[in-house]
Design a protein around this motif. Sequence first.
Motif, short mmCIF file in Angstrom:
data_model
loop_
_atom_site.label_atom_id
_atom_site.label_comp_id
_atom_site.label_asym_id
_atom_site.label_seq_id
_atom_site.Cartn_x
_atom_site.Cartn_y
_atom_site.Cartn_z
N LYS A 109 -6.24 8.04 -14.87
CA LYS A 109 -6.31 8.94 -13.71
C LYS A 109 -5.36 8.45 -12.62
O LYS A 109 -4.64 9.25 -12.00
N ALA A 110 -5.34 7.13 -12.39
CA ALA A 110 -4.44 6.58 -11.38
C ALA A 110 -2.98 6.88 -11.73
O ALA A 110 -2.18 7.25 -10.86
N LYS A 111 -2.62 6.73 -13.01
CA LYS A 111 -1.24 7.00 -13.42
C LYS A 111 -0.88 8.47 -13.25
O LYS A 111 0.25 8.80 -12.88
N ALA A 112 -1.85 9.34 -13.52
CA ALA A 112 -1.60 10.77 -13.34
C ALA A 112 -1.33 11.10 -11.87
O ALA A 112 -0.44 11.90 -11.55
N ILE A 113 -2.08 10.48 -10.96
CA ILE A 113 -1.84 10.69 -9.53
C ILE A 113 -0.49 10.10 -9.12
O ILE A 113 0.26 10.70 -8.35
N LEU A 114 -0.19 8.92 -9.65
CA LEU A 114 1.08 8.26 -9.32
C LEU A 114 2.28 9.15 -9.64
O LEU A 114 3.26 9.16 -8.89
N ASP A 115 2.19 9.89 -10.72
CA ASP A 115 3.30 10.76 -11.12
C ASP A 115 3.63 11.80 -10.06
O ASP A 115 4.72 12.37 -10.07
N THR A 116 2.67 12.07 -9.15
CA THR A 116 2.88 13.13 -8.15
C THR A 116 3.25 12.59 -6.78
O THR A 116 3.50 13.38 -5.87
N ILE A 117 3.27 11.27 -6.60
CA ILE A 117 3.49 10.73 -5.25
C ILE A 117 4.66 9.77 -5.16
O ILE A 117 4.80 9.04 -4.17
N TYR A 118 5.52 9.75 -6.16
CA TYR A 118 6.68 8.88 -6.12
C TYR A 118 7.54 9.13 -4.88
O TYR A 118 8.10 8.20 -4.29
N ASP A 119 7.67 10.38 -4.50
CA ASP A 119 8.58 10.73 -3.40
C ASP A 119 7.92 10.62 -2.04
O ASP A 119 8.57 10.92 -1.02
N ALA A 120 6.65 10.24 -2.00
CA ALA A 120 5.96 10.13 -0.72
C ALA A 120 5.16 8.83 -0.66
O ALA A 120 3.96 8.84 -0.46
N PRO A 121 5.82 7.69 -0.84
CA PRO A 121 5.07 6.43 -0.86
C PRO A 121 4.56 6.05 0.51
O PRO A 121 5.19 6.30 1.53
N ASP A 122 3.36 5.48 0.54
CA ASP A 122 2.83 4.88 1.75
C ASP A 122 2.18 3.57 1.37
O ASP A 122 2.30 3.12 0.23
N MET A 123 1.50 2.94 2.31
CA MET A 123 0.97 1.60 2.05
C MET A 123 -0.13 1.61 1.00
O MET A 123 -0.26 0.66 0.22
N TYR A 124 -0.93 2.67 0.96
CA TYR A 124 -1.96 2.74 -0.07
C TYR A 124 -1.33 2.87 -1.46
O TYR A 124 -1.87 2.36 -2.44
N CYS A 125 -0.22 3.52 -1.53
CA CYS A 125 0.50 3.65 -2.81
C CYS A 125 0.96 2.27 -3.29
O CYS A 125 0.81 1.92 -4.46
N VAL A 126 1.49 1.47 -2.37
CA VAL A 126 1.94 0.12 -2.71
C VAL A 126 0.74 -0.73 -3.14
O VAL A 126 0.78 -1.42 -4.16
N GLY A 127 -0.34 -0.68 -2.36
CA GLY A 127 -1.52 -1.46 -2.70
C GLY A 127 -2.11 -1.07 -4.03
O GLY A 127 -2.53 -1.93 -4.83
N GLY A 128 -2.13 0.23 -4.32
CA GLY A 128 -2.64 0.69 -5.61
C GLY A 128 -1.80 0.20 -6.77
O GLY A 128 -2.34 -0.14 -7.84
N LEU A 129 -0.49 0.15 -6.59
CA LEU A 129 0.39 -0.37 -7.65
C LEU A 129 0.15 -1.85 -7.91
O LEU A 129 0.19 -2.29 -9.06
N VAL A 130 -0.12 -2.62 -6.86
CA VAL A 130 -0.44 -4.04 -7.05
C VAL A 130 -1.71 -4.19 -7.88
O VAL A 130 -1.76 -4.96 -8.84
N ILE A 131 -2.74 -3.42 -7.52
CA ILE A 131 -4.01 -3.49 -8.25
C ILE A 131 -3.83 -3.03 -9.69
O ILE A 131 -4.35 -3.64 -10.63
N LEU A 132 -3.07 -1.95 -9.87
CA LEU A 132 -2.85 -1.43 -11.22
C LEU A 132 -2.05 -2.41 -12.06
O LEU A 132 -2.27 -2.53 -13.28
N SER A 133 -1.15 -3.15 -11.43
CA SER A 133 -0.40 -4.17 -12.16
C SER A 133 -1.33 -5.26 -12.67
O SER A 133 -1.22 -5.69 -13.81
N TYR A 134 -2.25 -5.71 -11.82
CA TYR A 134 -3.23 -6.71 -12.25
C TYR A 134 -4.08 -6.17 -13.40
O TYR A 134 -4.42 -6.89 -14.34
N GLN A 135 -4.43 -4.88 -13.32
CA GLN A 135 -5.27 -4.30 -14.36
C GLN A 135 -4.54 -4.26 -15.70
O GLN A 135 -5.14 -4.49 -16.76
#
Length: 474
Positions: A109-135
């Motif tokens: 689900k997170a990856k599906a959302i990520l596909d729609t927000i590449y062009d509008a990154p914010d701090m939550y997007c960065v934080g989510g990528l860090v968490i997803l990387s750990y996962q």
Amino acid sequence: MFYNRRHWGGYSIREREQPEARKFVENPDLPSPEVMTKLLNLYFIYVHPFAPVFVWSKFLKRLQNRDYSPSFLFVLNSIFALASRFSDDLSFRTDPTKPQTIGVKFAEKAKAILDTIYDAPDMYCVGGLVILSYQQMGTGGGYRAWMFIGLAIRMAQHLGLHRDCMKLNPHMPALDREERNRIWWACFVADRLVSATFGGPQGINEHDVDATYPEGIDEENTLLEYRLDNAPIMLTGPSPHSEKNFVYLASLTRIMGRVLVSLYSPLSKASSLSSLSMTNPAPLEQLDKELTDWLLTLPPHLQFRSVQQEPGTFVSTLHMMFYATLILLHRPYSHQSPHNTNDWTISLSICTSAANNTIEIASNLMRTTDEHRDVPRLKCLLHMAVFIFFTAGLVHINNCTSLDPVLAASAKLRTVETLRCLNVIEDVWISGKWCGNNIKNLLKSRNIELPCSVEGMKSEDQKKKKKKKKNFFV
């Protein structure tokens, strides 16, 4: 250099929201309030001390207001994906018989959302990528972990998170500065850990960074509790001082990064085959001093006295990471060679001591029960533990062939203990099994026989797992 407003706070997500992202806002498809509370509390206990990607009061306010922007939904699902790995709830698995499938539905689900927000990154997007990387680390998705943290770095740099907030905007509210610094250094730590684990180059050049460390402030009460929509349990938030403790992990990984660049990068002198390879003590002496200074500056509550005191999971992990960095620093100097004019036995002794201490801490975590869950504390560690155990295991394997019979016998016993630890943690991180198999292959290639059968040891551990699983269903 010119900085526009994206460098001191980022565009509003609604200002540049993509049409495809609206479907997630209109239908958040979140778990029940009770499940959300359980997973968020697991995150705060086991993950947040190592990856504080938001400020609690601001995060809580968005939950209360149900301010579910696409990036906020992305970070929530990333958190659920990682936190579920610390749960025994079989409903979180896509296949109840396979522990490695836990949290996959949230990750997808997170990856599906990520596909729609590449062009509008914010701090939550960065934080989510860090968490997803750990996962993704340790679940068979090492390449994806590498890519996710790389994407997080570029987004963070685009937002100017790597810069000193006071230089970018002296009038920025203190809480906003705190959040930006937390997210940046969580990104930095993840970059160093992914690089060390998978042996790839680091994505962040330290010379480009002047961001200050987080101060651990939260001006809207750090001890806030909240009940999500009448859930039977409270959402408690992070433990006090976890962000201040995180600074010591960040400063340690900075030293680790310097060790990797100085001794393991392709163009470093230490990796060269020339006669200068091991004769230049400058990297060793300087980095060893940095590690010693780091250890001496730890506050009393983060110091490690003995395993009998049962230090917390964060303290145990912090010191095991210190020992892993010490091994990485001294390992190139610990082998006798014609080009090594230094006293190689000193580095060998340091590596051996660090590896022994690592396995002693890990064994204690394996034999004690977590206060929040009825499982060994070893199962409550992030994937970095697999890297730490494998690093220590390589030292033990090398010592198994020592001409010193006492050292060799001791190393064999500690190799057995290393395999036990990896066997326990593989239920959470499948890469623990792969590292265990690599150690067995190394033992076989060197004709090293352990004092007990590895297969017999594994069978005994599996019996214990089955017994515990049977009791779970009673």
